[in-house]
Design an enzyme around this catalytic site. Structure first.
Site, PDB file in Angstrom:
ATOM      1  N   ARG A 195       0.866  -1.182   0.000  1.00 53.86           N
ATOM      2  CA  ARG A 195       0.000   0.000   0.000  1.00 53.86           C
ATOM      3  C   ARG A 195       0.897   1.225   0.000  1.00 53.86           C
ATOM      4  NH1 ARG A 195      -5.093   2.279   3.350  1.00 53.86           N
ATOM      5  NH2 ARG A 195      -6.049   0.673   2.067  1.00 53.86           N
TER       6      ARG A 195
ATOM      7  N   HIS B  67      -7.399   0.699  -6.363  1.00 54.07           N
ATOM      8  CA  HIS B  67      -7.661  -0.018  -5.103  1.00 54.07           C
ATOM      9  C   HIS B  67      -8.443  -1.297  -5.455  1.00 54.07           C
ATOM     10  CE1 HIS B  67      -7.879  -0.761  -0.967  1.00 54.07           C
ATOM     11  NE2 HIS B  67      -8.672   0.198  -0.551  1.00 54.07           N
TER      12      HIS B  67
ATOM     13  N   GLN C 260     -10.405  -3.536  -2.914  1.00 53.93           N
ATOM     14  CA  GLN C 260     -11.641  -2.872  -2.460  1.00 53.93           C
ATOM     15  C   GLN C 260     -12.770  -3.128  -3.460  1.00 53.93           C
ATOM     16  OE1 GLN C 260     -12.186  -0.780   0.433  1.00 53.93           O
ATOM     17  NE2 GLN C 260     -14.275  -1.187  -0.233  1.00 53.93           N
TER      18      GLN C 260
ATOM     19  N   ASP D 173     -16.732   8.205  -1.438  1.00 51.96           N
ATOM     20  CA  ASP D 173     -15.443   8.017  -0.757  1.00 51.96           C
ATOM     21  C   ASP D 173     -15.031   9.401  -0.256  1.00 51.96           C
ATOM     22  OD1 ASP D 173     -12.915   7.161   0.066  1.00 51.96           O
ATOM     23  OD2 ASP D 173     -12.092   6.976  -1.962  1.00 51.96           O
TER      24      ASP D 173
ATOM     25  N   CYS E  64     -16.231   2.825   0.984  1.00 46.68           N
ATOM     26  CA  CYS E  64     -15.087   1.953   1.284  1.00 46.68           C
ATOM     27  C   CYS E  64     -14.584   2.134   2.708  1.00 46.68           C
ATOM     28  CB  CYS E  64     -13.962   2.228   0.289  1.00 46.68           C
ATOM     29  SG  CYS E  64     -13.475   3.971   0.252  1.00 46.68           S
TER      30      CYS E  64
ATOM     31  N   ARG F 217     -13.944  -7.241   2.802  1.00 41.77           N
ATOM     32  CA  ARG F 217     -12.532  -7.063   2.463  1.00 41.77           C
ATOM     33  C   ARG F 217     -11.750  -8.322   2.844  1.00 41.77           C
ATOM     34  NH1 ARG F 217     -10.209  -2.358   2.187  1.00 41.77           N
ATOM     35  NH2 ARG F 217      -8.753  -3.561   0.913  1.00 41.77           N
TER      36      ARG F 217
HETATM   37  N1  NVA Z   1      -9.498   7.316  -1.724  1.00 40.58           N
HETATM   38  C1  NVA Z   1      -9.122   6.967  -0.372  1.00 40.58           C
HETATM   39  C2  NVA Z   1      -9.432   5.540  -0.115  1.00 40.58           C
HETATM   40  C3  NVA Z   1      -9.128   5.051   1.274  1.00 40.58           C
HETATM   41  C4  NVA Z   1      -9.450   3.599   1.451  1.00 40.58           C
HETATM   42  C5  NVA Z   1      -7.647   7.259  -0.161  1.00 40.58           C
HETATM   43  O1  NVA Z   1      -6.853   6.970  -1.057  1.00 40.58           O
HETATM   44  O2  NVA Z   1      -7.290   7.798   0.883  1.00 40.58           O
HETATM   45  N1   CP Z   2     -11.126   0.786   2.661  1.00 40.61           N
HETATM   46  C1   CP Z   2      -9.836   0.725   3.052  1.00 40.61           C
HETATM   47  O1   CP Z   2      -8.926   0.449   2.275  1.00 40.61           O
HETATM   48  O2   CP Z   2      -9.652   1.004   4.356  1.00 40.61           O
HETATM   49  P1   CP Z   2      -8.239   1.195   5.076  1.00 40.61           P
HETATM   50  O3   CP Z   2      -7.635   2.457   4.529  1.00 40.61           O
HETATM   51  O4   CP Z   2      -8.576   1.292   6.532  1.00 40.61           O
HETATM   52  O5   CP Z   2      -7.379   0.011   4.762  1.00 40.61           O
END
Ligand code: NVA
Ligand code: CP
Length: 320
Positions: free
Chosen positions: A113, A140, A143, A235, A276, A304
């Site tokens: 990540r 993602h 997700q 989101d 999400c 998830r």
């Molecule tokens: N779009 C958000 C998703 C978090 C799961 C981010 O990248 O922070």
């Molecule tokens: N939805 C998601 O990816 O959550 P986190 O950022 O908590 O992993």
């Protein structure tokens, strides 16, 4: 047709066929049922990851993704190792390629990540073990799998259903939804201001996929496009790494907040709400919607784990 994903990475979903995606979703639904049955005394958790190791690389924070990978892998005997960017060399001091080579000698698989999609791609190329994209600035994919499972649980057949994403149309979650919907024949509408529309390259790729699956993919700034939606998704307005854009995002996205009035505009009582998570209640969604009866955000969070376990089983265990 038999599907084998053994040895594969999951980086964008663009290289997965609709059959392969469906296979993962079917396996995930089966794993969820298995877990419920085990928890009710009707079966036992298996040890399918015994002897395997998983590197969990995190440049950005996470609750759900980290916990899903750790619990799914660990509860079946695998050994997950959490490595934050502060702990290891990720392109500093030694090259990313060299780190990837070393990790590939010690781990059965790697979850990444972070910021750049390219980092996930390089890890996969040089480690030679399956790499799972647990979120980058661009995609993602794990997700999106959980989101489709949640829709399947609510609607059964999802081909031909309409999913609307209202919010930052160029973010990782919206982009991965566009990819998976194009593959699976789910109609997908992004409602977003002109400034935040997804790029033409991605739209072109998804358009070509959609012409095969029958999905209708559209992007608009017009909120009335929620009409007929089976699911409305949003989101955060400010994704990780974009904190300096907060003021601009609030200004651009305030008209696109998912509140009860927007939910009602679909004209369907059975429309579900998806997110999400994490959510900023009062910004992209009101508390009464995300905590209300139409919300399936908590099922999505649970899914998830099941979808991630399905991905790891399919890619790490032969003949799974
Ligand atoms: N779009 C958000 C998703 C978090 C799961 C981010 O990248 O922070
Ligand atoms: N939805 C998601 O990816 O959550 P986190 O950022 O908590 O992993």
């Amino acid at each position: 047709m038999s599907v084998s994903l053994f040895g594969r990475s999951l980086l964008t979903l663009l290289d997965y066929s609709p059959e392969e995606i469906q296979y993962l979703l079917d396996l995930s639904c089966k794993l969820k049922a298995e877990e419920k049955s085990a928890n009710n005394g009707g079966g036992k958790i298996l040890r399918r990851f015994e002897g395997l190791t998983l590197a969990l690389l995190f440049e950005k924070r996470s609750t759900r993704t980290r916990c899903a990978f750790e619990t799914a892998f660990g509860e079946e005997g695998g050994h997950p190792v959490f490595l934050s960017a502060a702990d290891i060399q990720l392109g500093a001091k030694e090259s990313l390629e060299d780190t990837a080579r070393v990790l590939g000698r010690m781990f059965s698989a790697i979850q990444f990540r972070g910021f750049k999609q390219e980092t996930a791609e390089i890890l996969a190329e040089y480690s030679k073990v399956p790499v799972y994209n647990g979120l980058t600035d661009l995609y993602h994919p794990t997700q999106a799998l959980a989101d489709m499972q949640t829709m399947i649980e609510n609607f059964g057949e999802i081909k031909g259903r309409k999913l609307v994403f209202a919010g930052d149309g160029r973010n990782n979650v919206a982009r991965s939804l566009m990819v998976i919907c194009s593959k699976l024949g789910v109609h997908f509408t992004v409602i977003t201001p002109q400034e935040l529309m997804p790029d033409d390259v991605l739209r072109g790729k998804c358009g070509a996929l959609a012409s095969k699956s029958g999905a209708i993919i559209s992007v608009t700034s017009d909120i009335s496009a929620v009409e007929g939606a089976d699911a409305i998704y949003t989101d955060v307005w400010v994704s990780m790494g974009e904190e300096d854009k907060k003021e601009e995002r609030l200004r651009l996205l305030s008209p696109y907040q998912v509140n009860q009035a927007l939910m009602d505009k679909t004209g369907k009582k059975e429309t579900i709400f998806l997110h999400c998570l994490p959510a900023v209640k009062g910004e992209e969604v009101t508390a009464n919607v995300i905590d209300g009866p139409q919300s399936r955000a908590w099922d999505q969070a649970e899914n998830r784990k099941h979808t991630i376990k399905a991905v790891m089983l399919a890619t790490l265990i032969k003949d799974k």
